[in-house]
Write an enzyme that holds these catalytic residues in place. Sequence first.
Site, short mmCIF file in Angstrom:
data_model
loop_
_atom_site.label_atom_id
_atom_site.label_comp_id
_atom_site.label_asym_id
_atom_site.label_seq_id
_atom_site.Cartn_x
_atom_site.Cartn_y
_atom_site.Cartn_z
N ARG A 73 -8.43 26.47 -31.20
CA ARG A 73 -7.18 25.74 -31.05
C ARG A 73 -7.22 24.48 -31.89
NH1 ARG A 73 -7.36 23.57 -26.78
NH2 ARG A 73 -9.21 24.50 -25.87
N TYR A 201 -4.72 32.31 -34.51
CA TYR A 201 -5.78 32.21 -33.50
C TYR A 201 -5.22 32.23 -32.08
CZ TYR A 201 -9.08 30.53 -30.17
OH TYR A 201 -9.82 30.45 -29.03
N LYS A 210 -1.87 29.40 -23.09
CA LYS A 210 -1.95 27.95 -22.92
C LYS A 210 -0.57 27.29 -23.05
CE LYS A 210 -6.03 28.22 -21.84
NZ LYS A 210 -7.33 28.06 -22.45
N HIS A 230 -5.83 24.91 -15.33
CA HIS A 230 -6.82 25.61 -16.16
C HIS A 230 -8.00 25.99 -15.27
CE1 HIS A 230 -9.44 25.34 -20.08
NE2 HIS A 230 -9.02 26.56 -19.86
N SER A 252 -12.79 24.20 -21.59
CA SER A 252 -12.96 25.39 -22.43
C SER A 252 -14.44 25.62 -22.75
CB SER A 252 -12.19 25.21 -23.73
OG SER A 252 -10.83 24.98 -23.43
N CYS A 254 -16.91 26.33 -20.82
CA CYS A 254 -17.84 25.69 -19.89
C CYS A 254 -18.12 26.55 -18.66
CB CYS A 254 -17.36 24.31 -19.49
SG CYS A 254 -17.46 23.12 -20.82
N ASP A 281 -9.01 31.99 -16.18
CA ASP A 281 -8.57 30.89 -17.05
C ASP A 281 -7.41 30.06 -16.48
OD1 ASP A 281 -9.11 29.62 -19.60
OD2 ASP A 281 -7.19 30.39 -20.30
N ARG A 379 -14.18 35.79 -29.80
CA ARG A 379 -13.69 36.15 -28.47
C ARG A 379 -13.40 37.64 -28.38
NH1 ARG A 379 -12.00 31.64 -24.76
NH2 ARG A 379 -12.72 29.80 -25.85
#
Length: 598
Positions: A73, A201, A210, A230, A252, A254, A281, A379
Amino acid sequence: MEKFPTTNKKLIEWVNKMAKLCSPERIVWIDGSGGQKLSLERESVDSGELIRLNQEKLPGCFLHRTAHDDVSRTEHLTFICTKKKGDAGPNNNWMRPFTAYKKAREIFRGSMKGRTMYVIPFSMGPVGSPFSKIGVELTDSRYVVLNMLIMTRCGQAVLRQMERDDDFTRCLHSKAQLDINKRLILHFPEDNTIWSVGSGYGGNVLLGKKCLSLRIASFVARKEKWLAEHMLIMGIEEPNGHVEYIAAAFPSACGKTNLAMLVPPEGLKKKGYRIWTVGDDISWMRVDSDGSLWAINPETGFFGVAPGTNSKTNPNMVETIKKDTIYTNVLLKPDNTVWWEGADGEVPAQGIDWKGNPWKPHARDAEDMVIKGAHANARFTAPIMNCPSASFRLEQHHGVPISAIVFGGRRQHVAPLVYESFNWQHGVFAGATMGSELTAAQVGKLGQVRRDPMAMLPFCGYNMADYFRHWLAMGRLMAKPPKIFHVNWFMADDQGKFLWPGFCENLRILEWILDRCNNKVNAMQTPIGYLPYPFDIDMTGLNLSAGALEKLLKVDKEEWLAELKGINKFFGGFRKDLPKELWDEYNALLGRLKKYVQ
Ligand code: GTP
Ligand code: SPV
Ligand code: MN
């Protein structure tokens, strides 16, 4: 005029208007059928957007490579465009709506010439649930369409729903020239509109994720008195068969995905624990008539970090991504399967790296850096229903009741393994002051600590001072608010080695959290909150080095006093807007720490 499969006037007018701007060669409506998906896959392989992987070993799986400068991002190119700058707050980049539309229109103009514009009607949340939101994404990228088909409910069923309710979020995307200098991710919460251009992306272009489910949804949630967060959502089935649900916010990369589908470690498995994955998420939560907080996961897929995923760290994910998965920016092996750093099995002797170049282990680039096979933020996109631990409540319109909210960052120091807040307001303070070291999911300097309140810094669609106020107000709406905890799986020794094994072993901490929710264990009162007595953490089958648990459960007065300086600076950035309650909590913590004798 084209014949459209809808009578929704707003939708028809908008599609026509955007088509006029972008000049696609043709318009294709996504119906959600298997046949259409197959043709899109075929066309993507023909055009080179996707590589078909070994269909015996990885049925239904594909590989995609993004442009080299389009791998995560781009927060500096992401804007909240409200009429008033103050409404976006110091936490967001802001642009005047008029200027933003004008700038982007110039890039969008003619950007789809010779291309197809796909119209994707999608629902975030079960179709028809009063709690779901509908969006329509227009895009010239087949990769986006195929990802949206995994990540959201889309097609005919959504169009049918739109015959009843004509409101929807207008999402426009064009990859245009994939030029970083002509890339903008724009949100117009006051117009229920998202415009994204110049990127391919995930987080920048899967606009249901998001952009809609966090930035736009958080803006709407404040008005409608609910929470768009989130957070992962997981069910923990206790030995007596009762399932308790928790929601957890980590920044993100983590550990949300890993925690959401953990497999109990041997020592605890004997007790009969089992995990049910609801989401990894995003969590939408509202107060129900019973006075507690209920959550749904608006998505239907995972867009997870590949590096580090293996049968030890995440066996359920390894199972999930064996079929119907789109891999992005991983290494291609000679047998047309994939690999990444930290994957199962041997390091391949050769392959094609994420940039499309021949690769061998240990090869170095011009700056003498080891060349990675997969990008650090590579990903995979996979359906939740592939996951062996998928919850049986995923389709329930009311979601699941939340017993505990867990916040957590990636900190080598300061934050202990776990602590419980004293009450809702103190818990909001713990979330608001979260810090975390930067990861590959953001463009920026790895390892640097930044404040990331509730893991929402990049995703809150309005002024975060108002967001904190909203969180405080939500606490007053609940007769039975969840307890709030803070965890840190990433404490390290002086050599940077993790003190806690993490992953499946984290269930030991969740067990303590649930025991606290059910008033089954006592705890130690410290200045920062309640901490476990070491003997209350079940360590069966786990050998930590001597003194490690004590280190993990230590509140270091000096470190916390230094931490408060950082928090003071961060809070100061919100000036008069910051709710007084958070300064009260700050001062109370400072007072408790000063008196604390270790
Ligand atoms: P986004 O998808 O970016 O929102 O992130 P996420 O929070 O779902 O991240 P994910 O679960 O994919 O975490 C990825 C990184 O965290 C990998 O580098 C993992 O190895 C690491 N990780 C996850 N859980 C643990 C843990 O318990 N301990 C340690 N040390 N690392 C962990
Ligand atoms: C994150 O960065 O938090 C993600 C991946 O979950 S993305 O969808 O790209 O934002
Ligand atoms: Mn995320």
